[in-house]
Design a protein around this motif. Structure first.
Motif, PDB file in Angstrom:
ATOM      1  N   TYR A 110       0.805  -1.218   0.000  1.00  0.00           N
ATOM      2  CA  TYR A 110       0.000   0.000   0.000  1.00  0.00           C
ATOM      3  C   TYR A 110       0.841   1.272   0.000  1.00  0.00           C
ATOM      4  CZ  TYR A 110      -4.076  -2.899   1.015  1.00  0.00           C
ATOM      5  OH  TYR A 110      -5.069  -3.839   0.951  1.00  0.00           O
ATOM      6  N   GLU A 172      -8.755  -5.627   3.870  1.00  0.00           N
ATOM      7  CA  GLU A 172      -7.547  -6.436   3.754  1.00  0.00           C
ATOM      8  C   GLU A 172      -7.639  -7.646   4.678  1.00  0.00           C
ATOM      9  OE1 GLU A 172      -4.104  -7.982   2.651  1.00  0.00           O
ATOM     10  OE2 GLU A 172      -4.928  -6.164   1.734  1.00  0.00           O
ATOM     11  N   TYR A 373       2.542  -4.306   6.740  1.00  0.00           N
ATOM     12  CA  TYR A 373       1.360  -3.460   6.629  1.00  0.00           C
ATOM     13  C   TYR A 373       1.586  -2.073   7.216  1.00  0.00           C
ATOM     14  CZ  TYR A 373      -1.211  -7.636   5.286  1.00  0.00           C
ATOM     15  OH  TYR A 373      -1.644  -8.751   4.629  1.00  0.00           O
TER      16      TYR A 373
END
Length: 452
Positions: A110, A172, A373
């Motif tokens: 991301y 997610e 993440y």
């Protein structure tokens, strides 16, 4: 030529500012610089070449260097144990700390979404700020002459983009527990029901908002938007509460690197206090105590409603509190993110001392996921304060009329949405953040939840 420039000077200024900021943020790599030098942690089997050092080792080891050999006494004790007892590898008990740089950040999941959202949000907020500064001197000249078309378009696009980003990261699979996702969906439904009640029945009596100029379709749209934010903001607010719990050293750990320094801790406390105070300003019983309705005080029993701000000054004060709260959340983003990364260190430390032969597989996986993440969590921390700024900016923009935006105003009343509803949505985001984070901290305080 000069006359054309003077006529369209606002539009030229808006376009120039947007293009210049986009180029500067892209080429100077400001989104990367914003996260630069934060500390993350890795296990020895994932050591990159250079730039690492051992953060903590097992306390009974006499050497703390990353390349040192195990203590001979530990080696003797390991050999003397039974064959059924697994050997403990002291080198694998190390954890390494390194500073995030461009090479690390660009490999995170991301990262393109974070970079684009950061750049676009900064440009949209700057365009809205410029339009507010220019004022309404040419508000009756049309959208091209007064330049209001550019900030309004960027503002609505920014809100839509951040809402879609929150939906994307909330879906997610491996970034959060299944129970958290289910609870987010349930809270979204509850938010939709509460939004319907607030918009159609009780808002003037409980909250200082008036939707009288908004028709039924507009109120239904507002209720749906409230439900979306109710579901999407739960996990970011819960992460922020864990960061506050860890950063302010509520667990009373003996590791100084787990908590913030004095400045970061002060920012976390101040941010929480300002958020709670700002939320209360739109609740009628509390807000009424700060507004002077009559201007005369005859006795001590009549102080409430007779002292405090005037109605116009109180309205401005509330907007300033929203602005300060959004900036404080942006300032607290780096401490919150650092505490999120420190959660992996806490998990490793807890499992290292859980037994004579620690099982570090869970903490190893936690360290990996927190690194993997990282940009997803940045998006969750960045979106709420930027949404506050966008809604607040849209509520202060002049020169918007139904004639200029016929397609949009055929769905929603423009004047009501941009003025009253934009402020309400900013307050609703802050209200959700305060409720979710306060409830999570309360559960930690009551030992119903715990850091692991």
């Amino acid at each position: 030529m000069l006359d054309q420039f003077l006529t369209y000077k606002n539009l030229i200024l808006q376009l120039s500012l947007s293009l210049t900021l986009t180029l500067l943020l892209t080429f100077l790599k400001i989104p990367i610089f914003f996260l630069h030098s934060l500390h993350t942690y890795i296990h020895p089997d994932n050591i990159p070449p250079g730039g690492t050092r051992a953060a903590i080792r097992r306390p009974d080891s006499s050497d703390s260097g990353p390349g040192s050999k195990p203590n001979p006494e530990l080696r003797k004790r390991t050999k003397s144990k039974s064959k059924n007892t697994p050997a403990f590898d002291e080198n694998n008990a190390q954890i390494f700390r390194l500073k995030l740089d461009e090479a690390h950040l660009q490999t995170r999941l991301y990262f393109p979404d974070y970079s684009n959202a950061f750049t676009f949000s900064f440009v949209a907020v700057s365009a809205l700020a410029l339009q507010i500064y220019l004022g309404d001197s040419q508000s009756d000249s049309g959208v091209l002459v007064n330049g209001v078309f550019v900030p309004v378009l960027l503002g609505f696009t920014g809100v839509s983009k951040l809402l879609l980003v929150l939906a994307k990261v909330s879906a997610e699979k491996s970034a959060s527990r299944r129970s958290e996702k289910q609870l987010s969906v349930a809270l979204g439904v509850v938010g939709l029901v509460v939004g319907s009640v607030v918009c159609f029945r009780f808002s003037p009596s409980v909250l200082d908002f008036d939707f009288g100029s908004v028709d039924g379709n507009g109120r239904l749209f507002i209720a749906i938007l409230m439900g979306c934010f109710s579901g999407f903001l739960f996990m970011p607010a819960a992460k922020s509460a864990r960061a506050f719990w860890l950063g302010t050293d509520q667990i009373r750990s003996d590791l100084s690197m787990l908590s913030c320094e004095w400045f970061g801790r002060m920012v976390l406390y101040l941010n929480s206090a300002v958020v709670l105070f700002t939320v209360l300003l739109w609740i009628n019983p509390f807000g009424g105590m700060l507004v002077n309705k009559n201007g005369k005080v005859r006795n001590a029993e009549g102080l409430i409603g007779n002292v405090g701000f005037s109605a116009s000054d109180f309205a401005k004060f509330r907007l300033w509190c929203l602005l300060v709260s959004s900036f404080l959340q942006l300032v607290a983003l780096r401490p919150n993110l650092q505490m999120y990364l420190n959660e992996a260190l806490l998990s490793w430390y807890q499992r290292l001392h859980a037994g004579k032969v620690p099982d570090l597989e869970f903490s190893r996986a936690k360290v990996f996921l927190h690194n993997h993440y990282l940009c997803l969590v940045v998006l969750q921390f960045l979106a709420p304060p930027v949404l506050l700024l966008l809604f607040l900016g849209l509520s202060r923009v002049d020169g918007i009329s139904p004639e200029d935006y016929q397609y949009v105003c055929s769905v929603l009343p423009c004047s009501a949405f941009v003025k009253e509803v934009a402020v309400f949505m900013a307050w609703w985001i802050l209200f959700l953040w305060a409720v979710y984070s306060s409830a999570t901290v309360f559960l930690y305080r009551r030992c119903i939840l715990y850091m692991s």
